[in-house]
Design an enzyme around this catalytic site. Structure first.
Site, PDB file in Angstrom:
ATOM      1  N   SER A 102       0.819  -1.217   0.000  1.00  0.00           N
ATOM      2  CA  SER A 102       0.000   0.000   0.000  1.00  0.00           C
ATOM      3  C   SER A 102       0.850   1.264   0.000  1.00  0.00           C
ATOM      4  CB  SER A 102      -0.968   0.016   1.183  1.00  0.00           C
ATOM      5  OG  SER A 102      -0.512  -0.715   2.258  1.00  0.00           O
ATOM      6  N   HIS A 112      -3.628  -3.503  -5.861  1.00  0.00           N
ATOM      7  CA  HIS A 112      -3.833  -2.998  -4.499  1.00  0.00           C
ATOM      8  C   HIS A 112      -5.281  -3.181  -4.071  1.00  0.00           C
ATOM      9  CE1 HIS A 112      -3.950   0.663  -1.611  1.00  0.00           C
ATOM     10  NE2 HIS A 112      -3.568  -0.414  -0.973  1.00  0.00           N
ATOM     11  N   GLU A 150      -7.121  -1.220  -7.052  1.00  0.00           N
ATOM     12  CA  GLU A 150      -6.270  -0.268  -7.761  1.00  0.00           C
ATOM     13  C   GLU A 150      -5.150  -1.060  -8.447  1.00  0.00           C
ATOM     14  OE1 GLU A 150      -4.999   4.124  -6.048  1.00  0.00           O
ATOM     15  OE2 GLU A 150      -4.961   2.437  -4.731  1.00  0.00           O
ATOM     16  N   ASN A 172      -5.131   6.206  -1.412  1.00  0.00           N
ATOM     17  CA  ASN A 172      -4.508   6.597  -0.143  1.00  0.00           C
ATOM     18  C   ASN A 172      -3.931   8.010  -0.212  1.00  0.00           C
ATOM     19  OD1 ASN A 172      -5.217   4.247   1.087  1.00  0.00           O
ATOM     20  ND2 ASN A 172      -3.255   3.223   0.740  1.00  0.00           N
TER      21      ASN A 172
HETATM   22  P1  NAD Z   1      -0.250  -9.247   7.872  1.00  0.00           P
HETATM   23  O1  NAD Z   1       0.838  -8.958   8.805  1.00  0.00           O
HETATM   24  O2  NAD Z   1      -1.616  -9.524   8.385  1.00  0.00           O
HETATM   25  O3  NAD Z   1       0.148 -10.486   6.963  1.00  0.00           O
HETATM   26  C1  NAD Z   1       1.394 -10.663   6.380  1.00  0.00           C
HETATM   27  C2  NAD Z   1       1.641 -12.159   6.247  1.00  0.00           C
HETATM   28  O4  NAD Z   1       2.806 -12.362   5.478  1.00  0.00           O
HETATM   29  C3  NAD Z   1       1.868 -12.861   7.588  1.00  0.00           C
HETATM   30  O5  NAD Z   1       1.003 -13.977   7.690  1.00  0.00           O
HETATM   31  C4  NAD Z   1       3.313 -13.289   7.506  1.00  0.00           C
HETATM   32  O6  NAD Z   1       3.568 -14.507   8.204  1.00  0.00           O
HETATM   33  C5  NAD Z   1       3.520 -13.427   6.032  1.00  0.00           C
HETATM   34  N1  NAD Z   1       4.913 -13.333   5.649  1.00  0.00           N
HETATM   35  C6  NAD Z   1       5.838 -12.446   6.081  1.00  0.00           C
HETATM   36  N2  NAD Z   1       7.039 -12.714   5.500  1.00  0.00           N
HETATM   37  C7  NAD Z   1       6.867 -13.775   4.699  1.00  0.00           C
HETATM   38  C8  NAD Z   1       7.714 -14.503   3.844  1.00  0.00           C
HETATM   39  N3  NAD Z   1       9.020 -14.205   3.721  1.00  0.00           N
HETATM   40  N4  NAD Z   1       7.197 -15.551   3.156  1.00  0.00           N
HETATM   41  C9  NAD Z   1       5.914 -15.870   3.283  1.00  0.00           C
HETATM   42  N5  NAD Z   1       5.063 -15.216   4.087  1.00  0.00           N
HETATM   43  C10 NAD Z   1       5.533 -14.169   4.781  1.00  0.00           C
HETATM   44  O7  NAD Z   1      -0.262  -8.029   6.836  1.00  0.00           O
HETATM   45  P2  NAD Z   1      -1.440  -7.529   5.896  1.00  0.00           P
HETATM   46  O8  NAD Z   1      -2.213  -6.478   6.585  1.00  0.00           O
HETATM   47  O9  NAD Z   1      -2.142  -8.700   5.335  1.00  0.00           O
HETATM   48  O10 NAD Z   1      -0.630  -6.783   4.747  1.00  0.00           O
HETATM   49  C11 NAD Z   1       0.051  -7.473   3.761  1.00  0.00           C
HETATM   50  C12 NAD Z   1       0.426  -6.540   2.618  1.00  0.00           C
HETATM   51  O11 NAD Z   1      -0.752  -5.948   2.116  1.00  0.00           O
HETATM   52  C13 NAD Z   1       1.341  -5.393   3.015  1.00  0.00           C
HETATM   53  O12 NAD Z   1       2.189  -5.112   1.942  1.00  0.00           O
HETATM   54  C14 NAD Z   1       0.379  -4.239   3.216  1.00  0.00           C
HETATM   55  O13 NAD Z   1       0.966  -2.989   3.020  1.00  0.00           O
HETATM   56  C15 NAD Z   1      -0.626  -4.518   2.143  1.00  0.00           C
HETATM   57  N6  NAD Z   1      -1.966  -3.941   2.360  1.00  0.00           N
HETATM   58  C16 NAD Z   1      -2.521  -3.936   3.593  1.00  0.00           C
HETATM   59  C17 NAD Z   1      -3.778  -3.391   3.766  1.00  0.00           C
HETATM   60  C18 NAD Z   1      -4.435  -3.394   5.119  1.00  0.00           C
HETATM   61  O14 NAD Z   1      -5.439  -2.702   5.295  1.00  0.00           O
HETATM   62  N7  NAD Z   1      -3.943  -4.166   6.062  1.00  0.00           N
HETATM   63  C19 NAD Z   1      -4.465  -2.855   2.669  1.00  0.00           C
HETATM   64  C20 NAD Z   1      -3.874  -2.898   1.410  1.00  0.00           C
HETATM   65  C21 NAD Z   1      -2.620  -3.438   1.266  1.00  0.00           C
END
Ligand code: NAD
Length: 732
Positions: A442, A463, A475, A513
């Protein structure tokens, strides 16, 4: 080839069949009313015809009005568009009333029965035609839905549906159908009296014909055409009716905050119509309907929420590349986002490999789909078999080799350049040469992340917004080197999961965003200035934002705000403009008030985590000033903070299409839907006024309101955004 066909069977039932050539769904065109009337006259005049059945030859009955028709009527009407629209509406009333009266005399004798055989989904004007008939038969196919969803695009049922249905069931009972636009499955529609009988699909026409042949005079007289008729549950001056309308009026205002003119006009049409004879009520309905059609808000809503949304979903900006339908998707990271992405992909019938660092994390991600399906079973929305089928689509694993035959990868691991780079390399070592790699980051620039890839032309941003299964916008972000096939693949995937895509270029915070952060910041900045927090929140809601900026930051979490602020400051250096905001934000974080997740933020929360009132302690640190700004001043600050960012995104080429800017704003962060989006709002207020207001806001509050050169130039020429950048035939 015409939109309707006419046939009289051996028993004397005339069947008028709706079948618009070259379309999969029937929509009412301009000529259609004339055709229906012609056939109706023929059936009524033909002594051999005993009654009439109206049905459809398509899978569904009808999708509603072709909204482009309204645009063309207006466009052709020169100086008198309201009159042309009124005449068109009244002509529709006359024809539907002819169906309803079906040749009856003043004593309600001598008419021919008209039944409607609704063989599938039926919406808008289709439902209004059905309501004019004497009896409605609907297929028992539970996938078929019927309703009057006009309110959802800023209109209300204006072909008699409002008057007829409220007179059938009473104002209160009509509310879910008219005011919420709820579409109903056959059984629910029968309870709501939208249909009279639900019949096995292959017996539908026969049942309608049998009723027509057996109907008596009294069966075809509508209650309001019988002397002494009274409005169910009371007319406005009846005590029960009074209660109903007082309640309904308050409810509508509470829900719409007064910014959706259609809901108020609908209620007025029902209220005023209930006090006069039916034909006069139709005229009142027509006047309100035309006033809504002439309101810039409804044109803007139709344009963004219907025409342009549909155009984007159909791939308006898809590069000319062969079909890229996704067969197998690899989702990296089974956290909050990955779990949701796996769910919506599996729902679309796509095979999913859900990969995380350890098996327990991967399994937890898959369990999200399981609990989603369990909730669906409880609510009767799905079955145990369907749940199993859904789960069987998802393979939870830690093994990169399982990704080998994926044609799309969506990465949703931690928001960390290093972690993402490592994962990208590991994946590219196993996937095939054609596979497209998408990141769900994001905040991190796509072109930066693409540096870890050996094939940056196949690297792209997809996204999602949280929660994935609820948020309809996706997006798609092109990095510097992203190629057309990656864009096409992403668009085809978004179409498969039935969401709405926008395609933007790579820039800090992309589009959504980028616009929402200044909104939150403006709210927080006002707290620091001593503006009453309740004024900030209410001003936002009264201008149609779903959440005030302070509630929004509570929901997304204050520590995330701190993280974004630190990263932005690091990237911008001295040019960073939001020091005053950070002071409040960092202090809140230090106080441990992180928002909903810590049950403490700008709002207070009870022990169960339920949000209460604004937190009173805030005033001790940021005292409320004696002199408060006007409501409009606060609203303009909150709106322009977002809208100017949208204009800058267009100016810089991040946005390539204002339709995407408007649709994306409404679906992505709920930007005042009544306005049709940021660009539509600027067109409503006019670019000259917008530029003038920005100059005043700059003077009063600072350089962040400086109107972008594009806006200044357009204001000078008196140009509107849709005249300059819009597709010409898009406006309704
Ligand atoms: P989260 O922490 O809930 O999940 C991330 C997951 O990735 C975890 O389960 C972790 O174990 C796993 N992970 C980490 N390193 C890893 C690796 N090397 N190999 C395999 N798995 C691995 O995070 P999230 O909120 O789901 O966000 C994930 C992505 O999505 C981020 O880039 C974030 O910026 C983006 N995002 C988040 C949102 C939101 O509202 N949370 C919205 C849009 C985009």
């Amino acid at each position: 080839m015409t939109d309707f066909t006419y046939e009289v069977d051996a028993e004397g039932v005339a069947v008028i069949t709706w079948d618009v050539p070259g379309k999969s769904m029937n929509v009412l065109t301009r000529e259609a009313f004339e055709l229906v009337e012609g056939y109706l006259d023929r059936a009524l005049a033909d002594e051999a015809v005993k009654g009439i059945v109206i049905t459809s030859a398509k899978k569904d009955f009808a999708g509603g009005m072709d909204l482009n028709v309204l645009a063309s009527i207006r466009a052709e009407a020169g100086d008198e568009p309201a009159k042309a629209l009124f005449d068109f509406t009244m002509n529709g009333h006359r024809i539907l009333r002819k169906i309803e009266r079906a040749g009856m005399d003043d004593k309600n004798k001598g008419g021919k029965p008209v039944a409607c055989a609704i063989n599938g989904t039926c919406a808008g004007i289709g439902t209004e035609i059905a309501l004019a008939c004497h009896r409605r038969f609907m297929t028992d196919n539970p996938k078929a839905k019927i309703g009057l969803p006009e309110i959802l695009v800023g209109l209300f049922p204006g072909a008699g549906g409002t008057t007829r249905y409220s007179r059938m069931v009473g104002a209160m009972a009509a509310s879910p159908v008219l005011l919420e636009g709820r579409m109903m499955a056959p059984k629910a529609a029968k309870s709501a009296q939208l249909v009279d009988e639900v019949v096995a699909h292959d017996e539908l026409l026969a049942a309608a014909k049998a009723w027509v042949l057996g109907a008596k005079d009294a069966d075809i007289v509508k209650p309001w055409d019988v002397k002494g008729w009274k409005m169910p549950s009371g007319a406005p001056y009846h005590p029960a009716g009074f209660m109903t309308f007082v309640g309904a009026s308050a409810m509508v205002h509470g829900k719409t905050q007064g910014v959706y003119p259609a809901a108020k006009a609908l209620l007025s049409a029902v209220y005023e119509g209930a006090m006069v004879p039916f034909e006069t009520a139709l005229k009142i309905e027509a006047r309100y309907f035309v006033s809504i059609l002439m309101d810039p808000s409804s044109s803007a809503m139709i344009r963004s929420l219907f025409l342009n949304k549909q155009a984007l979903e159909k791939g308006a900006n898809r590069p000319d590349v062969a079909d890229e339908t996704v067969k197998k998707v690899g989702v990296l990271g089974a956290g909050m986002m990955g779990a949701g992405i796996a769910l919506v992909s599996a729902q679309a019938g796509i095979d999913v490999v859900l990969l995380d660092q350890d098996q327990a994390a991967a399994d937890r991600g898959k369990a999200y789909t399981e609990s989603f399906a369990d909730k669906g079973i409880k609510r009767g929305k799905t079955t145990a078999e369907k749940k199993e089928a859904l789960l069987s689509k998802i393979t939870a694993t830690t093994d990169y080799a399982a990704l080998a035959d994926c044609d799309l990868i969506i990465e949703a691991v931690f928001e960390d350049v290093g972690v993402k780079a490592e994962v990208t390399k590991k994946v590219e070592a196993v996937i095939g040469p054609d596979c497209i790699f998408a990141t769900n980051t994001s905040t991190l620039p796509i072109s930066e992340l693409a540096k870890a890839s050996a094939r940056p032309e196949q690297f792209i941003g997809i996204h999602f917004f949280s929660p994935v299964e609820k948020m309809m916008l996706v997006e798609i972000i092109k990095g510097r080197e992203t190629g057309n096939r990656a864009v096409a693949k992403s668009l085809d995937y978004v179409r498969q999961i039935r969401k709405t895509p926008i395609v933007v270029n790579d820039a800090r915070f992309f589009y959504a965003n980028r616009c929402i952060i200044p909104y939150i910041n403006e709210g927080i900045r006002m707290v620091a200035e001593g503006v009453e927090p309740a004024l900030i929140e209410n001003a936002a809601k009264l201008v149609g934002m779903p959440l005030g900026p302070l509630q929004l930051v509570d929901e997304t979490s204050i520590d995330l705000g701190v993280k974004i602020a630190k990263a932005t400051r690091a990237a911008m250096g001295d040019a960073y403009p939001d020091g005053a905001v950070d002071e409040v934000l960092f202090w809140m974080a230090d106080e441990g008030r992180l928002g909903r997740k810590s049950s403490a933020g700008f709002y207070a929360y009870d022990e169960a985590g339920k949000r209460g009132l604004l937190w009173e302690g805030l005033a001790a640190k940021y005292p409320v000033s004696d002199a408060q700004p006007s409501l409009t001043e606060v609203q303009h600050r909150l709106l322009f903070a977002q809208v100017l960012e949208a204009v800058r995104a267009l100016e810089e080429g991040v946005l390539e299409d204002i339709r995407e800017g408007d649709v994306g704003a409404i679906l992505g962060w709920g930007f005042a839907p009544w306005s049709g989006g940021p660009f539509a709002w600027l067109d409503i207020i006019g670019t000259p006024y917008a530029a003038e207001r920005c100059a005043e806001l700059t003077e009063a509050h600072g350089a962040r309101f400086t109107p972008p050169a594009l806006l200044v130039e357009m204001a000078g020429k008196g140009q509107s955004f849709y005249a300059r950048f819009g597709a010409e035939d898009a406006a309704a």
